[in-house]
Design a protein around this motif. Sequence first.
Motif, PDB file in Angstrom:
ATOM      1  N   VAL A 192     -89.362 -10.572 -51.322  1.00  0.00           N
ATOM      2  CA  VAL A 192     -90.214 -11.188 -49.774  1.00  0.00           C
ATOM      3  C   VAL A 192     -88.805 -11.109 -48.711  1.00  0.00           C
ATOM      4  O   VAL A 192     -89.198 -11.006 -48.114  1.00  0.00           O
ATOM      5  CB  VAL A 192     -91.373 -12.028 -50.166  1.00  0.00           C
ATOM      6  CG1 VAL A 192     -91.938 -13.076 -49.188  1.00  0.00           C
ATOM      7  CG2 VAL A 192     -92.842 -11.501 -51.220  1.00  0.00           C
ATOM      8  N   ALA A 193     -88.108 -11.455 -49.726  1.00  0.00           N
ATOM      9  CA  ALA A 193     -87.516 -11.892 -48.950  1.00  0.00           C
ATOM     10  C   ALA A 193     -86.364 -11.001 -48.246  1.00  0.00           C
ATOM     11  O   ALA A 193     -86.070 -10.889 -47.375  1.00  0.00           O
ATOM     12  CB  ALA A 193     -86.529 -13.073 -49.899  1.00  0.00           C
ATOM     13  N   LEU A 194     -86.649  -9.582 -49.273  1.00  0.00           N
ATOM     14  CA  LEU A 194     -85.948  -9.046 -48.792  1.00  0.00           C
ATOM     15  C   LEU A 194     -86.783  -7.943 -47.416  1.00  0.00           C
ATOM     16  O   LEU A 194     -86.350  -7.784 -46.852  1.00  0.00           O
ATOM     17  CB  LEU A 194     -85.742  -7.485 -50.022  1.00  0.00           C
ATOM     18  CG  LEU A 194     -85.060  -6.234 -49.511  1.00  0.00           C
ATOM     19  CD1 LEU A 194     -83.882  -6.708 -49.334  1.00  0.00           C
ATOM     20  CD2 LEU A 194     -85.350  -5.599 -50.529  1.00  0.00           C
ATOM     21  N   PHE A 195     -87.736  -8.301 -47.689  1.00  0.00           N
ATOM     22  CA  PHE A 195     -88.895  -7.323 -46.274  1.00  0.00           C
ATOM     23  C   PHE A 195     -88.713  -8.306 -45.265  1.00  0.00           C
ATOM     24  O   PHE A 195     -88.576  -7.616 -44.252  1.00  0.00           O
ATOM     25  CB  PHE A 195     -90.693  -7.576 -47.284  1.00  0.00           C
ATOM     26  CG  PHE A 195     -91.477  -7.219 -46.166  1.00  0.00           C
ATOM     27  CD1 PHE A 195     -91.663  -6.949 -45.038  1.00  0.00           C
ATOM     28  CD2 PHE A 195     -92.180  -9.178 -45.411  1.00  0.00           C
ATOM     29  CE1 PHE A 195     -92.544  -6.711 -44.184  1.00  0.00           C
ATOM     30  CE2 PHE A 195     -92.548  -9.040 -44.507  1.00  0.00           C
ATOM     31  CZ  PHE A 195     -92.737  -7.849 -43.676  1.00  0.00           C
ATOM     32  N   ILE A 196     -88.510  -9.520 -45.316  1.00  0.00           N
ATOM     33  CA  ILE A 196     -88.540 -10.413 -44.140  1.00  0.00           C
ATOM     34  C   ILE A 196     -86.808 -10.341 -43.818  1.00  0.00           C
ATOM     35  O   ILE A 196     -86.392 -10.599 -42.663  1.00  0.00           O
ATOM     36  CB  ILE A 196     -88.111 -12.212 -44.640  1.00  0.00           C
ATOM     37  CG1 ILE A 196     -89.552 -12.416 -44.758  1.00  0.00           C
ATOM     38  CG2 ILE A 196     -87.708 -12.995 -43.769  1.00  0.00           C
ATOM     39  CD1 ILE A 196     -89.915 -14.163 -45.440  1.00  0.00           C
ATOM     40  N   ALA A 197     -85.742  -9.986 -44.132  1.00  0.00           N
ATOM     41  CA  ALA A 197     -83.814 -10.122 -43.989  1.00  0.00           C
ATOM     42  C   ALA A 197     -83.982  -8.357 -42.707  1.00  0.00           C
ATOM     43  O   ALA A 197     -83.300  -8.385 -42.434  1.00  0.00           O
ATOM     44  CB  ALA A 197     -83.292  -9.295 -44.760  1.00  0.00           C
ATOM     45  N   LEU A 198     -84.822  -7.086 -44.051  1.00  0.00           N
ATOM     46  CA  LEU A 198     -85.342  -6.229 -43.258  1.00  0.00           C
ATOM     47  C   LEU A 198     -86.380  -6.351 -41.860  1.00  0.00           C
ATOM     48  O   LEU A 198     -85.517  -5.771 -41.348  1.00  0.00           O
ATOM     49  CB  LEU A 198     -85.491  -5.749 -44.439  1.00  0.00           C
ATOM     50  CG  LEU A 198     -85.443  -4.711 -45.271  1.00  0.00           C
ATOM     51  CD1 LEU A 198     -85.573  -4.154 -46.282  1.00  0.00           C
ATOM     52  CD2 LEU A 198     -83.558  -3.520 -45.042  1.00  0.00           C
TER      53      LEU A 198
END
Length: 287
Positions: A163-169
Amino acid sequence: MFQLLRPKQWIKNLLLFAALVFARKLFDPQAAITATLAFVAFSLASSSVYVLNDLIDAERDRLHPEKRHRPIASGQVSSSAAIALCVALTLAALGMGFRIGFEFGVSIVIYLSMSHFYSTLGKHIVILDTMLVAIGFVLRAIAGALAIDVPFSDWFVLCTLFVALFIALSKRKAELQAGGANSGARPVLAQYTANSLTAFTGTSMAAAVISYSLYVQDVLAENGGQFRRLLLFTVPIVIVAIFRYFLLVDSGRAGEKPEETLLKDRTLQLSILGFMFIAISAFYGGA
C-alpha cells in the motif's frame, strides 16, 4: 518554526495504532497510553527527518512553485536554527523511544538511519527512492507492535509495504504529470517514465489487495468466529479505497500530497471510517 515540523505529515504515524486495534488492545488503558507515547516519539523522529530534508533540499525547493515557501527555502528559518531543532527532535525521539522499550527504541534508530540515507542519497536512486519510503511505513507498523509487545502478522506487514509503495509511486506519477521531470525540484523523476510508473502502481495495487485478502484469511484461519468473519467485508472496502486513489491520481486530481487527499476526499474518508467500524466490530464484537 512549527511549520518546519510538518504536523500534517504526522497522520502517517497513525499507523502505529494498527497493532493496538488488531491485537485487541484498544480498550487496554496501559497499551493505549504506550501506543500514544509511541506515536509522539515517531512524530518527533519524522519531524527531525523533515527538517534535515528541508536543509538539504533548500536550493532545489526554491525552484518549486510551492516548496519555495517552506521556512528554510524562504529564509524564514536560518540553517543554524534548523540544525539545532533537528538535533533536539532526534534526541527527544530517541530518549522517549528507548524509555518505551529497547526494541521500540531500536526501531526509531533504524527509521532515522534509513530516512537520513534517503534524504542524502537514496531519493536520487530510481525505484529505491519509493521503496525506502514504503519501508518507512513498514517500520511504523512493526514499531507499533513492538511498543505494546504484541506479535504482528507477516501478511499485514506485506500489505503495508505494498500500500505504501502504491502511494509513493502514485506520488511520483502525479509529480511527473505535473511536469516535475524538468523542474529540477526532484531530479530522480527524469529517470521514470509515465508507462513505467503506471505499470509499477498497477502491480503494487494488485499486490496490496492480494496480501490484505491473505491477511484476512490468516486471521479467520486462527479464529473464524461469527464476528471475526465480518473482516471479509473489509476487503471490498480496501479495493474501493485503492481504486479511488488510483483514479484521483490518474485523472490529475491528487497524488502530490497524499495526506491532503486523505483529508479532503469524501470517498476515501468514508472508506476509512467504514473499514475501522467493521474491523473494530470484527475484533471486539462478542468479546
